[in-house]
Design an enzyme around this catalytic site. Sequence first.
Site, PDB file in Angstrom:
ATOM      1  N   HIS A 140       0.289  -0.973   0.101  1.00 56.29           N
ATOM      2  CA  HIS A 140      -0.037   0.181   0.623  1.00 56.29           C
ATOM      3  C   HIS A 140       0.871   1.855   0.031  1.00 56.29           C
ATOM      4  O   HIS A 140       0.351   2.142   0.004  1.00 56.29           O
ATOM      5  CB  HIS A 140      -0.675  -0.176   1.250  1.00 56.29           C
TER       6      HIS A 140
HETATM    7  S1  FES Z   1       1.844  -0.187   3.166  1.00 57.60           S
HETATM    8 FE1  FES Z   1       0.278  -2.057   3.689  1.00 57.60          FE
HETATM    9  S2  FES Z   1       0.678  -3.798   4.441  1.00 57.60           S
HETATM   10 FE2  FES Z   1       2.487  -2.149   3.970  1.00 57.60          FE
END
Ligand code: FES
Length: 241
Positions: free
Chosen positions: A206
């Site tokens: 993410h």
């Molecule tokens: S940024 Fe979501 S799991 Fe690492």
Amino acid sequence: MAPLTTASRALARSVAAAATRRTTSPTTPTTAVAALSTSAARLDTGSTYQSPFVVESKASKLPDWSKYMSKNSAGRNQVFSYFMVGTMGAISAAGAKSTVQEFLVNMSASADVLAMAKVEVDLESIPEGKNVIIKWRGKPVFIRHRTQEEIEEANKVEISSLRDPQPDSDRVKKPEWLVMLGVCTHLGCVPIGEAGDFGGWFCPCHGSHYDISGRIRKGPAPLNLEIPQYEFPEEGKLVIG
Ligand code: FES
């Protein structure tokens, strides 16, 4: 007046006869008493009533416990009772302790599992400026041999500007060795080393960016990468766990 005269004569005759019987037969009163007793006895034996309170029943008869009763005094019996209660209590407590102890020993980790709980790493094999990933308790652990420039960069960051404020000195035992869990604090992905906007680690899941101290600088992750328990038992050796 004729009927009255007749009655008077009959009464006088009966009185005279009674007087004659008393004088001629001295045993007559005894006979009368015997007759009366016989009549009374006949009345007693002829009765069918039986009182419930005088009939003895085997069920209501208490057994004789006297042969089981102690011959000792009351005080001596009390001492014996206290001794028995105390002894039984002590035996029960010892049994309970042994049971709990055995249960806990069975539940604790075996020697081979405990051995795997710690991982020893030879630091001589990790060159400066390089990362190594090892597996510890099923999780990846990042070991970074930091350069002097990286150490200075980690220390010049304004702590108050960080999302999870933590100085670099709180995250390392030796400045050149950074040891931390390789698990993103967002949702648990494994970040990529030497990547991201801050020269540290980048989580592609993410888009979380960690700096060269493993602190979160950008992206959805809320916390810095976690530091595990570790120590340096001797020069060139690292033990994690
Ligand atoms: S940024 Fe979501 S799991 Fe690492």
